[in-house]
Design a protein around this motif. Structure first.
Motif, PDB file in Angstrom:
ATOM      1  N   LEU A 101       0.805  -1.226   0.000  1.00  0.00           N
ATOM      2  CA  LEU A 101       0.000   0.000   0.000  1.00  0.00           C
ATOM      3  C   LEU A 101       0.837   1.274   0.000  1.00  0.00           C
ATOM      4  O   LEU A 101       0.484   2.256  -0.648  1.00  0.00           O
ATOM      5  CB  LEU A 101      -0.997  -0.009   1.167  1.00  0.00           C
ATOM      6  CG  LEU A 101      -2.112  -1.062   1.003  1.00  0.00           C
ATOM      7  CD1 LEU A 101      -3.027  -1.077   2.218  1.00  0.00           C
ATOM      8  CD2 LEU A 101      -2.935  -0.818  -0.266  1.00  0.00           C
ATOM      9  N   HIS A 102       1.957   1.265   0.713  1.00  0.00           N
ATOM     10  CA  HIS A 102       2.757   2.487   0.728  1.00  0.00           C
ATOM     11  C   HIS A 102       3.220   2.844  -0.682  1.00  0.00           C
ATOM     12  O   HIS A 102       3.102   3.986  -1.126  1.00  0.00           O
ATOM     13  CB  HIS A 102       3.959   2.329   1.664  1.00  0.00           C
ATOM     14  CG  HIS A 102       4.823   3.550   1.711  1.00  0.00           C
ATOM     15  ND1 HIS A 102       6.005   3.643   1.017  1.00  0.00           N
ATOM     16  CD2 HIS A 102       4.643   4.738   2.319  1.00  0.00           C
ATOM     17  CE1 HIS A 102       6.529   4.850   1.223  1.00  0.00           C
ATOM     18  NE2 HIS A 102       5.722   5.531   2.010  1.00  0.00           N
ATOM     19  N   TYR A 103       3.704   1.861  -1.392  1.00  0.00           N
ATOM     20  CA  TYR A 103       4.225   2.097  -2.738  1.00  0.00           C
ATOM     21  C   TYR A 103       3.097   2.422  -3.713  1.00  0.00           C
ATOM     22  O   TYR A 103       3.144   3.437  -4.415  1.00  0.00           O
ATOM     23  CB  TYR A 103       4.993   0.853  -3.190  1.00  0.00           C
ATOM     24  CG  TYR A 103       5.646   0.965  -4.551  1.00  0.00           C
ATOM     25  CD1 TYR A 103       6.907   1.531  -4.691  1.00  0.00           C
ATOM     26  CD2 TYR A 103       5.018   0.484  -5.692  1.00  0.00           C
ATOM     27  CE1 TYR A 103       7.520   1.624  -5.928  1.00  0.00           C
ATOM     28  CE2 TYR A 103       5.623   0.565  -6.941  1.00  0.00           C
ATOM     29  CZ  TYR A 103       6.874   1.142  -7.060  1.00  0.00           C
ATOM     30  OH  TYR A 103       7.470   1.232  -8.292  1.00  0.00           O
ATOM     31  N   VAL A 104       2.060   1.572  -3.741  1.00  0.00           N
ATOM     32  CA  VAL A 104       1.052   1.742  -4.791  1.00  0.00           C
ATOM     33  C   VAL A 104       0.094   2.906  -4.539  1.00  0.00           C
ATOM     34  O   VAL A 104      -0.595   3.339  -5.460  1.00  0.00           O
ATOM     35  CB  VAL A 104       0.236   0.461  -5.081  1.00  0.00           C
ATOM     36  CG1 VAL A 104       1.142  -0.688  -5.453  1.00  0.00           C
ATOM     37  CG2 VAL A 104      -0.665   0.092  -3.919  1.00  0.00           C
ATOM     38  N   LEU A 105       0.056   3.400  -3.324  1.00  0.00           N
ATOM     39  CA  LEU A 105      -0.770   4.594  -3.094  1.00  0.00           C
ATOM     40  C   LEU A 105       0.091   5.860  -3.148  1.00  0.00           C
ATOM     41  O   LEU A 105      -0.261   6.891  -2.576  1.00  0.00           O
ATOM     42  CB  LEU A 105      -1.516   4.487  -1.757  1.00  0.00           C
ATOM     43  CG  LEU A 105      -2.575   3.359  -1.689  1.00  0.00           C
ATOM     44  CD1 LEU A 105      -3.242   3.318  -0.326  1.00  0.00           C
ATOM     45  CD2 LEU A 105      -3.644   3.523  -2.782  1.00  0.00           C
ATOM     46  N   GLY A 106       1.213   5.747  -3.836  1.00  0.00           N
ATOM     47  CA  GLY A 106       2.019   6.938  -4.074  1.00  0.00           C
ATOM     48  C   GLY A 106       2.661   7.502  -2.816  1.00  0.00           C
ATOM     49  O   GLY A 106       2.802   8.716  -2.693  1.00  0.00           O
ATOM     50  N   GLU A 107       3.021   6.614  -1.885  1.00  0.00           N
ATOM     51  CA  GLU A 107       3.760   7.009  -0.674  1.00  0.00           C
ATOM     52  C   GLU A 107       2.980   7.988   0.188  1.00  0.00           C
ATOM     53  O   GLU A 107       3.549   8.855   0.832  1.00  0.00           O
ATOM     54  CB  GLU A 107       5.143   7.573  -1.047  1.00  0.00           C
ATOM     55  CG  GLU A 107       5.967   6.599  -1.892  1.00  0.00           C
ATOM     56  CD  GLU A 107       7.291   7.166  -2.349  1.00  0.00           C
ATOM     57  OE1 GLU A 107       7.950   7.840  -1.552  1.00  0.00           O
ATOM     58  OE2 GLU A 107       7.653   6.942  -3.524  1.00  0.00           O
ATOM     59  N   GLN A 108       1.649   7.842   0.190  1.00  0.00           N
ATOM     60  CA  GLN A 108       0.842   8.781   0.987  1.00  0.00           C
ATOM     61  C   GLN A 108       0.854   8.479   2.468  1.00  0.00           C
ATOM     62  O   GLN A 108       0.729   9.374   3.288  1.00  0.00           O
ATOM     63  CB  GLN A 108      -0.615   8.761   0.511  1.00  0.00           C
ATOM     64  CG  GLN A 108      -0.832   9.516  -0.762  1.00  0.00           C
ATOM     65  CD  GLN A 108      -2.314   9.697  -1.025  1.00  0.00           C
ATOM     66  OE1 GLN A 108      -3.049  10.207  -0.196  1.00  0.00           O
ATOM     67  NE2 GLN A 108      -2.731   9.284  -2.197  1.00  0.00           N
TER      68      GLN A 108
ATOM     69  N   SER B 141      -1.528   8.263  -7.360  1.00  0.00           N
ATOM     70  CA  SER B 141      -0.497   7.349  -6.878  1.00  0.00           C
ATOM     71  C   SER B 141       0.762   7.424  -7.737  1.00  0.00           C
ATOM     72  O   SER B 141       1.564   6.492  -7.743  1.00  0.00           O
ATOM     73  CB  SER B 141      -1.043   5.914  -6.870  1.00  0.00           C
ATOM     74  OG  SER B 141      -2.245   5.853  -6.132  1.00  0.00           O
ATOM     75  N   ARG B 144       1.484   4.443 -10.031  1.00  0.00           N
ATOM     76  CA  ARG B 144       1.837   3.103  -9.523  1.00  0.00           C
ATOM     77  C   ARG B 144       0.612   2.245  -9.226  1.00  0.00           C
ATOM     78  O   ARG B 144       0.685   1.030  -9.226  1.00  0.00           O
ATOM     79  CB  ARG B 144       2.632   3.237  -8.229  1.00  0.00           C
ATOM     80  CG  ARG B 144       4.005   3.816  -8.435  1.00  0.00           C
ATOM     81  CD  ARG B 144       4.606   4.117  -7.075  1.00  0.00           C
ATOM     82  NE  ARG B 144       5.968   4.582  -7.204  1.00  0.00           N
ATOM     83  CZ  ARG B 144       6.697   4.972  -6.179  1.00  0.00           C
ATOM     84  NH1 ARG B 144       6.175   4.956  -4.961  1.00  0.00           N
ATOM     85  NH2 ARG B 144       7.927   5.379  -6.344  1.00  0.00           N
ATOM     86  N   GLY B 364      10.465   4.164  -2.682  1.00  0.00           N
ATOM     87  CA  GLY B 364       9.215   4.170  -1.930  1.00  0.00           C
ATOM     88  C   GLY B 364       8.604   2.818  -1.642  1.00  0.00           C
ATOM     89  O   GLY B 364       7.459   2.738  -1.210  1.00  0.00           O
TER      90      GLY B 364
END
Lengths: 326, 367
Positions: A101-108, B141, B144, B364
């Motif tokens: 989730l961290h990666y695919v949600l754009g590090e939000q 995102s 990604r 990331g």
């Protein structure tokens, strides 16, 4: 410095981190009054109350997923999965949710989740309460994997895991809960991820082992030393991140490497370590890298069969002698 | 102020279940207030609902944006301009808009693989949503996540999910964290009829019930889990009935009526905020489009689709607004133009945006 057990060390880490940070809470099956199947969370309910020590029904995917949601929204949950074998139930939560989730949600948003679990055999618990499954998760980007073998590592690395902003799979070992050793207090106990620990120094071969196998390898190294074989023994302590530099440095010195793994041999952790060593230091090798692992069979319940399956100090000594003589 | 009259069907677990079909009954001149009656074995309730016409116009506007957005996306995918896959929510706009209208700022929303409408209704920026579909850096995102993984944590929108039912446990956790932090936030959890057969659905409803967490479950029953009709996938007529097994209320509402959805969610949200626990709201609706690109829809008839199109939530709302003179034909044209402009601006933005820098591929994975 005080000498305490691995179990007590884990409990101290939880107590200290819960005292330090009000967003830390624990959840899992039978962790409140019962204190967890291995007693790690004993006393936490009295200290921190039922809001922060949440007994769950037997719903591993549901409560692990809930911990992920809680981690994404400002808290630091520590999940207990009673036996590592039950991790199969939460693989989707860890692999498809927490790790990504961290990666695919754009590090939000970070996902500061710890999943503690008891891995490994040695107690005749049979095929679904004895497995060693860290290799599964090494293949998943986004999860850190901790495999402590001593009370100091257990305490220091669990404290670090709770403070880490990423999902951490923290694999304890049933055969180590009673192991005793010295630990430090508070922040002094903290240990960084990605730092292998050198247990013994030697010139004849490099040995790499973690979790229970680290303890067995330590015993084996003493026996080998008495027999005139000196061992550079390393415990990587975390498999993701994996601290390869000291291992490579050691193999440059010894020219021989033995990797000891409790899990099944095929596509195991030792295969990855062996490959990385070969890629970096093949020209220094005096013999092929040797893997000592469990054969590719389900863990049987019978003590005789289980003993025949899992590497022990004698098997390690034998493998080391063969490697040194090759 | 104006009035709409909505049929809300409350489940009655003791009643005999039968093959009752849902329908919306509107009687603008009726003077009746809330009135219970029995309809084919279930307890039903007329509720005369008072609402500001402006609110309805706002709902209509947002529903148009969602509709045109999804139609444009279907177009872009079929032309190959946009790669991968997408799951349009055409026909389900009333659920997204009605449910989100009942929330406060700061409340959490979890979404599904069919989530563009939820995100737009929650206030997501159409430009950044479209850019994400294009795989551009300016997407939510950064390209990604694609269609199924978009979030805006500043809006409390925790994202869609590529695993059916994947967000249901996340909603439990968001509500748990709200409770632990003693905030007044609630979590609204969208999911489809398909997800209601996942194990995590049942585990999550039980956890939320025993911990009395502030969750509002909004089931978008669009009648098909990809190709499987609900009648083949459930041995109960109403998914809302399942709430009874976890000890909290389940209600069925007409999912093509945004006000019915909104009022049901408002009631459930209030319950949740008061610490009274969860509610499961089953919104009966229909997916007018295919499941995803390439769906030939062999599993249903064109006649059935035509009947469903006659109950299109956008047409119905428009007819209602026109019938009482709230919306003139001119207004309607200008609202539609405005909605189309929002979508075309989003496409332009997405087209003009940069792709992510490939050298950032490995950045990331960890926070």
């Amino acid at each position: 410095m005080r000498e305490i057990s691995y179990t007590d060390a884990l409990r101290e880490a939880l107590r200290e981190e819960m005292a330090r940070d009000a967003t830390v809470f624990v959840l899992g099956e039978d962790i409140a009054e019962y204190g967890g199947a291995f007693g790690v969370t004993r006393g936490l309910l009295d200290a921190y109350g039922s809001q922060r020590v949440l007994n769950t029904p037997i719903s591993e995917p549901g409560f692990t997923g809930a911990a992920i949601g809680a981690a994404l929204t400002g808290t630091r949950p520590v999940v207990e999965i009673m036996f590592m074998d039950f991790i199969g139930l939460v693989t989707d939560q860890l692999v498809n949710q927490a790790a990504k989730l961290h990666y695919v949600l754009g590090e939000q948003a970070p996902c500061p989740l710890v999943v503690r679990t008891a891995g490994g055999g040695g107690r005749c618990y049979g095929p679904t309460h004895s497995q060693t499954l860290e290799a599964w998760f090494m293949h998943v980007p986004g999860i850190k994997i901790v495999v402590p073998s001593t009370p100091a590592d257990a305490k220091g690395l669990l404290k670090t895991a709770i403070r880490d902003d990423n999902p951490v799979l923290f694999i304890e070992h049933k055969m180590l809960y009673s192991r005793r050793g010295n630990v430090l207090e508070g922040d002094a106990a903290l240990l960084p991820f990605g730092r292998a620990r050198c247990i013994t120094e030697g010139d004849d071969l490099t040995m790499i082992a973690w979790s229970w196998m680290s303890a067995e390898a330590e015993a084996a190294a003493k026996e080998l030393e008495a027999g005139g074989v000196s061992v550079d023994l390393f415990d990587p302590r975390t498999l993701a991140p994996l601290d390869m530099a000291p291992l490579e440095e050691s193999v440059r010195k010894t020219g021989r490497a033995l990797i000891v793994e409790e899990g099944c041999r095929t596509a195991g952790v030792s295969a990855e370590i062996a490959c990385r060593l070969f890629e970096c230091v093949h020209e220094y090798l005096d013999a092929p890298i040797r893997r000592l692992a469990s054969p590719d069979v389900p863990v049987p319940a019978s003590p005789v069969l289980e003993e025949a399956m899992i590497p022990d100090r004698n098997a390690i000594v034998q493998a080391a002698i063969e490697l040194v003589q090759s | 102020m104006g009035w709409t009259l909505t049929l809300c069907t409350t489940y009655d677990s003791t009643s005999v279940r039968d093959e009752t079909r849902w329908e919306n009954i509107r009687a603008p001149n009726s003077e009746s207030k809330t009135k219970e009656f029995r309809l084919q074995g279930r307890t039903c309730m007329y509720r005369k609902i008072r609402c500001a016409m402006q609110e309805l116009i706002d709902h209509y506007r947002t529903m148009l944006v969602i509709r045109f957005f999804e139609e444009e996306v279907e177009d872009l995918f079929s032309q190959g301009v946009v790669k991968g896959t997408t799951h349009p929510a055409i026909g389900q706009e009333a659920v997204a808009v009605g449910a989100c209208a009942a929330l406060r700022p700061g409340d959490y929303v979890t979404s599904t693989h069919r989530g563009h409408g939820h995100f737009l209704a929650r206030g997501g920026d159409p430009k950044r949503i479209m850019a994400e579909l294009f795989g551009k850096q300016s997407g939510y995102s950064g390209g990604r996540g694609g269609s199924q993984f978009m979030a805006d944590f500043s809006l409390g929108f925790l994202g869609g999910n590529g695993i059916t039912g994947g967000s249901i446990p996340v909603a439990t956790g968001a509500a748990l964290s709200a409770k632990l932090q003693a905030s007044e936030q609630i979590a609204l959890c969208f999911f489809g009829d398909g997800a209601a057969n996942q194990g995590t659905f049942h585990e999550s409803l039980n956890l939320v019930a025993i911990w009395k967490l502030p969750v509002v479950y909004v089931c978008e029953n669009n009648m098909y889990a990809m190709s499987m009709p609900v009648g083949d996938a459930f041995a109960v007529t109403d998914i809302a009935d399942r709430a009874a097994g976890y000890g909290f209320p389940g209600v069925v509402v007409d999912g093509n009526d945004p006000i019915a959805v909104q009022r049901a969610v408002e009631t459930a949200a209030e319950r949740a905020r008061q610490g009274e626990g969860a509610t499961l709201i089953e919104c009966k609706t229909y997916r007018l489009s295919g499941h995803s690109r390439g769906d030939q829809r062999h599993y249903r008839t064109r006649e059935e689709e035509a009947r469903a199109r006659a109950a299109d939530p956008i047409l119905r709302l428009r007819e209602m607004l026109s019938a009482d003179g709230t919306l003139s034909d001119e207004d309607d044209v200008s609202l539609k133009d405005e909605a189309r402009r929002v979508v075309s601006d989003a496409v332009t933005f997405a087209q003009e945006s940069e792709y992510p820098d490939p050298t950032t591929l490995e950045k990331g994975v960890f926070a």
